[in-house]
Design a protein around this motif. Structure first.
Motif, PDB file in Angstrom:
ATOM      1  N   ASP A  50      -0.180  -4.356  16.941  1.00  0.00           N
ATOM      2  CA  ASP A  50       1.121  -3.700  16.781  1.00  0.00           C
ATOM      3  C   ASP A  50       1.888  -4.160  15.539  1.00  0.00           C
ATOM      4  OD1 ASP A  50       1.537  -6.245  17.666  1.00  0.00           O
ATOM      5  OD2 ASP A  50       3.158  -5.722  19.055  1.00  0.00           O
ATOM      6  N   CYS A  51       1.276  -4.901  14.647  1.00  0.00           N
ATOM      7  CA  CYS A  51       1.949  -5.332  13.409  1.00  0.00           C
ATOM      8  C   CYS A  51       1.258  -4.698  12.208  1.00  0.00           C
ATOM      9  CB  CYS A  51       1.943  -6.851  13.274  1.00  0.00           C
ATOM     10  SG  CYS A  51       3.009  -7.702  14.449  1.00  0.00           S
ATOM     11  N   VAL A  52       2.037  -4.389  11.196  1.00  0.00           N
ATOM     12  CA  VAL A  52       1.521  -3.804   9.958  1.00  0.00           C
ATOM     13  C   VAL A  52       2.084  -4.594   8.781  1.00  0.00           C
ATOM     14  CG1 VAL A  52       1.247  -1.491  10.909  1.00  0.00           C
ATOM     15  CG2 VAL A  52       3.384  -2.123   9.809  1.00  0.00           C
ATOM     16  N   GLU A  53       1.417  -4.466   7.663  1.00  0.00           N
ATOM     17  CA  GLU A  53       1.857  -5.106   6.425  1.00  0.00           C
ATOM     18  C   GLU A  53       2.500  -4.054   5.523  1.00  0.00           C
ATOM     19  OE1 GLU A  53      -0.435  -8.255   3.712  1.00  0.00           O
ATOM     20  OE2 GLU A  53      -0.951  -6.178   3.220  1.00  0.00           O
ATOM     21  N   VAL A  54       3.690  -4.343   5.040  1.00  0.00           N
ATOM     22  CA  VAL A  54       4.454  -3.396   4.213  1.00  0.00           C
ATOM     23  C   VAL A  54       4.722  -4.046   2.866  1.00  0.00           C
ATOM     24  CG1 VAL A  54       6.554  -2.004   4.041  1.00  0.00           C
ATOM     25  CG2 VAL A  54       5.511  -2.411   6.278  1.00  0.00           C
ATOM     26  N   ARG A  55       4.514  -3.271   1.803  1.00  0.00           N
ATOM     27  CA  ARG A  55       4.726  -3.760   0.443  1.00  0.00           C
ATOM     28  C   ARG A  55       5.987  -3.158  -0.143  1.00  0.00           C
ATOM     29  NH1 ARG A  55       3.895  -1.812  -4.503  1.00  0.00           N
ATOM     30  NH2 ARG A  55       2.850   0.024  -3.665  1.00  0.00           N
ATOM     31  N   PHE A  56       6.714  -4.010  -0.884  1.00  0.00           N
ATOM     32  CA  PHE A  56       7.922  -3.581  -1.578  1.00  0.00           C
ATOM     33  C   PHE A  56       7.709  -3.747  -3.078  1.00  0.00           C
ATOM     34  CE2 PHE A  56       9.078  -4.961   2.671  1.00  0.00           C
ATOM     35  CZ  PHE A  56       9.814  -3.883   3.126  1.00  0.00           C
ATOM     36  N   LYS A  57       8.778  -3.854  -3.827  1.00  0.00           N
ATOM     37  CA  LYS A  57       8.669  -3.928  -5.278  1.00  0.00           C
ATOM     38  C   LYS A  57       7.949  -5.201  -5.710  1.00  0.00           C
ATOM     39  CE  LYS A  57      11.403  -3.910  -9.516  1.00  0.00           C
ATOM     40  NZ  LYS A  57      12.754  -3.971 -10.122  1.00  0.00           N
ATOM     41  N   ASN A  58       7.123  -5.063  -6.772  1.00  0.00           N
ATOM     42  CA  ASN A  58       6.409  -6.195  -7.370  1.00  0.00           C
ATOM     43  C   ASN A  58       5.543  -6.932  -6.355  1.00  0.00           C
ATOM     44  OD1 ASN A  58       7.406  -5.750  -9.950  1.00  0.00           O
ATOM     45  ND2 ASN A  58       9.191  -7.044  -9.641  1.00  0.00           N
ATOM     46  N   SER A  59       4.873  -6.178  -5.504  1.00  0.00           N
ATOM     47  CA  SER A  59       3.895  -6.719  -4.551  1.00  0.00           C
ATOM     48  C   SER A  59       4.494  -7.704  -3.565  1.00  0.00           C
ATOM     49  CB  SER A  59       2.717  -7.382  -5.296  1.00  0.00           C
ATOM     50  OG  SER A  59       2.004  -6.424  -6.013  1.00  0.00           O
ATOM     51  N   ARG A  60       5.782  -7.633  -3.311  1.00  0.00           N
ATOM     52  CA  ARG A  60       6.374  -8.444  -2.238  1.00  0.00           C
ATOM     53  C   ARG A  60       5.986  -7.809  -0.907  1.00  0.00           C
ATOM     54  NH1 ARG A  60      11.040  -8.243   0.824  1.00  0.00           N
ATOM     55  NH2 ARG A  60      11.792  -6.410  -0.319  1.00  0.00           N
ATOM     56  N   LYS A  61       5.328  -8.587  -0.060  1.00  0.00           N
ATOM     57  CA  LYS A  61       4.797  -8.063   1.200  1.00  0.00           C
ATOM     58  C   LYS A  61       5.416  -8.796   2.379  1.00  0.00           C
ATOM     59  CE  LYS A  61       0.366  -6.623  -0.733  1.00  0.00           C
ATOM     60  NZ  LYS A  61      -1.112  -6.751  -0.657  1.00  0.00           N
ATOM     61  N   GLU A  62       5.680  -8.044   3.433  1.00  0.00           N
ATOM     62  CA  GLU A  62       6.235  -8.581   4.666  1.00  0.00           C
ATOM     63  C   GLU A  62       5.497  -7.946   5.845  1.00  0.00           C
ATOM     64  OE1 GLU A  62       8.369 -10.967   4.745  1.00  0.00           O
ATOM     65  OE2 GLU A  62       9.003 -10.980   2.637  1.00  0.00           O
ATOM     66  N   PHE A  63       5.575  -8.613   7.002  1.00  0.00           N
ATOM     67  CA  PHE A  63       4.956  -8.114   8.224  1.00  0.00           C
ATOM     68  C   PHE A  63       6.039  -7.543   9.145  1.00  0.00           C
ATOM     69  CE2 PHE A  63       2.182 -11.594   6.800  1.00  0.00           C
ATOM     70  CZ  PHE A  63       1.002 -10.887   6.622  1.00  0.00           C
ATOM     71  N   TYR A  64       5.739  -6.379   9.736  1.00  0.00           N
ATOM     72  CA  TYR A  64       6.687  -5.697  10.630  1.00  0.00           C
ATOM     73  C   TYR A  64       5.957  -5.259  11.885  1.00  0.00           C
ATOM     74  CZ  TYR A  64       9.961  -5.581   6.718  1.00  0.00           C
ATOM     75  OH  TYR A  64      10.811  -5.937   5.696  1.00  0.00           O
ATOM     76  N   ARG A  65       6.723  -5.195  12.970  1.00  0.00           N
ATOM     77  CA  ARG A  65       6.149  -4.822  14.256  1.00  0.00           C
ATOM     78  C   ARG A  65       6.383  -3.342  14.525  1.00  0.00           C
ATOM     79  NH1 ARG A  65       4.381  -8.289  17.814  1.00  0.00           N
ATOM     80  NH2 ARG A  65       5.637 -10.002  16.952  1.00  0.00           N
ATOM     81  N   ASN A  66       5.329  -2.680  14.892  1.00  0.00           N
ATOM     82  CA  ASN A  66       5.386  -1.251  15.203  1.00  0.00           C
ATOM     83  C   ASN A  66       5.664  -1.095  16.697  1.00  0.00           C
ATOM     84  OD1 ASN A  66       5.165   1.509  15.234  1.00  0.00           O
ATOM     85  ND2 ASN A  66       2.958   1.562  14.824  1.00  0.00           N
TER      86      ASN A  66
END
Length: 387
Positions: A50-66
Motif C-alpha cells: 500500500d505504499c508508493v514512491e513519488v518523485r518531486f523536483k530534482n529527483s527528491r523522492k518520498e514515500f506515501y501510503r495509498n
C-alpha cells in the motif's frame, strides 16, 4: 534506459518527448529504479503493497501510503499530503520494490507518520503546478537581489514550489550561520506566499543543479551517486596524485568523489609494499625513495649526494635491502640491483594503421621561396632573325 518517446526517429535524429523530465514512463530521469516485477502477478490471496514512491523536483523522492487503494502506475501524477495544503508529484515506483527501497532508506512500512495520497491529480491541479514551476526562475532571481540588498553572506541556489502554490522552499548554501529573518519577511511580502529556508551542503547543491565534470561526463552526484562519503587529501596521497586544489576539486569546490573509487585497490596493493619514506644504507651512501609505482611494484631511489640520478628497484629488492639493513649490513651500491631491472627490449613505434611519424612535428619546416617576378617569355627565333 529511455522511454519509447525519447528514442531516435527514422532519420536518426532524437525525437524527445518534450516533457522536460516528466516522461510518462519515468525512464529518462536520474536515479530511477527499474521495476523488474512489473510483468509479474502477485500470488493468490496477497494484497499489493500500500505504499508508493513519488518523485518531486530534482529527483527528491518520498514515500506515501495509498490508503484509498487507487489504481496507480508509474508515471501517474498524484496529489499528496503536505504539512499545509497538498503537493503534486509523479509516481516512480509501485509494488513490492517500494518495500525494498523503504528498507534500504530505513523507513518502517508500518510507520503511522507516513503521509498519504489524496487522489490522482486533476487537470486543474496540473495547471496550477505547472504555473508555479514557471515562476521559479523569476522568483529565484528576485530573491537573490533581496539577499544582496540585505548584505547576507549566502547563496540561494534553488527554489521549489509546493504543488498548490501556497509555499516555496528556498535552498541555500552558506559558510557560517545566517540570520535571514528579515529576508523571509521581505520575500513573503514581495511574493505573497509562505517561505521555508533550507540549508544544504555544497555537494547537495551540485547534486540538485547538475553539470558536466572535468572527465566530460555528467556529475556522479546528479546521476547515480546517492551517498556522499568524506573525501580527504590522504586519498590523493595514496594514489600518488599531485596535491593541486584546482585539479582535485570538483564543481562543488570540495574534493572529487571519484578519489574514493580506486582507493580500496591502492590500499590493498600497499599492504605488502615498503614505506615510501624508507631509507637504504649502502657503502656509497644513504639513499632516499623519490618515486613509487604501486602497480608496477617499482621504486626509484637516489643517493643523498646525487639526488638527480634515480635507480629503479623492484619491491622485493627493496624489502631484501631493508632486511639486511636491520642486521646492520650494507649493500655495495644501488647499481648492482638496478642493473637487473634494465631490459634490453626497446619499444619500437609501429605504423600499423598508416599513421605519420611521431617526430614529424620536430622537423623544421622548409620555407617556400616566393618568386613574385614575372617570368619573361622567351623570344621566338623568327623575331631574332628579323633583327
Amino acid at each position: 534506459m529511455a522511454c519509447s518517446s525519447c528514442s531516435t526517429g527514422k532519420d536518426g535524429q532524437p525525437r524527445g518527448c518534450k516533457n522536460n523530465g516528466t516522461c510518462g514512463t519515468d525512464g529518462c530521469n536520474k536515479l530511477t529504479v527499474f521495476d523488474w516485477l512489473s510483468n509479474m502477478s502477485l500470488p493468490n490471496g496477497q494484497k499489493p503493497f500500500d505504499c508508493v514512491e513519488v518523485r518531486f523536483k530534482n529527483s527528491r523522492k518520498e514515500f506515501y501510503r495509498n490508503v484509498d487503494n487507487l489504481p496507480l502506475s508509474i508515471g501517474d501524477v498524484v496529489a499528496t499530503q503536505a504539512k499545509s495544503g497538498h503537493d503534486v508529484g509523479m509516481v516512480t515506483l509501485t509494488g513490492e520494490l517500494v518495500r525494498v527501497q523503504m528498507k534500504r532508506k530505513k523507513v518502517a512500512p508500518d510507520d503511522n507518520s507516513i503521509p498519504k495520497i489524496y487522489r490522482k491529480a486533476t487537470q486543474r491541479d496540473i495547471d496550477v503546478w505547472q504555473k508555479c514551476r514557471d515562476r521559479e526562475e523569476e522568483i529565484k532571481k528576485r530573491s537573490r537581489e533581496i539577499a544582496i540588498s540585505l548584505r547576507l553572506e549566502m547563496k540561494l541556489s534553488d527554489v521549489e514550489f509546493q504543488g498548490d502554490g501556497s509555499k516555496a522552499t528556498f535552498y541555500y548554501t552558506a559558510e557560517d550561520r545566517v540570520d535571514f529573518r528579515q529576508l523571509i519577511k521581505d520575500m513573503a511580502k514581495a511574493f505573497g506566499i509562505r517561505i521555508e529556508m533550507r540549508q544544504i551542503g555544497y555537494r547537495q547543491e551540485a547534486q540538485r543543479l547538475g553539470g558536466i565534470g572535468s572527465c566530460g561526463r555528467e556529475l556522479c552526484c546528479s546521476t547515480w551517486l546517492t551517498d556522499f562519503r568524506s573525501v580527504s587529501t590522504a586519498s590523493a596521497r595514496y594514489q600518488q596524485l599531485a596535491l593541486n586544489p584546482q585539479k582535485l576539486a570538483g564543481q562543488c569546490g570540495k574534493l572529487k568523489c571519484c578519489l574514493n573509487y580506486e582507493l580500496d585497490m591502492y590500499l590493498e596493493a600497499l599492504k605488502d609494499f615498503p614505506p615510501q619514506d624508507s631509507k637504504l644504507l649502502t657503502k656509497k651512501g644513504l639513499a632516499f625513495c623519490q618515486k613509487a609505482d604501486i602497480f608496477k611494484e617499482t621504486l626509484w631511489f637516489s643517493y643523498k649526494d646525487d639526488p638527480a640520478t634515480w635507480h629503479a628497484l623492484h619491491k622485493e629488492q627493496v624489502l631484501e635491502i631493508l632486511e639486511l639493513n636491520k642486521k646492520n649490513e650494507k649493500i655495495a651500491s644501488l647499481e648492482e640491483y638496478a642493473e637487473d631491472n634494465v631490459s634490453d627490449e626497446k619499444m619500437a613505434f609501429e605504423n600499423v594503421v598508416g599513421q605519420d611519424s611521431l617526430t614529424r612535428f620536430d622537423r623544421p619546416k622548409k620555407k617556400k621561396r616566393r618568386n613574385n617576378k614575372k617570368r619573361r617569355k622567351p623570344k621566338s627565333k623568327a623575331s631574332s632573325n628579323a633583327k
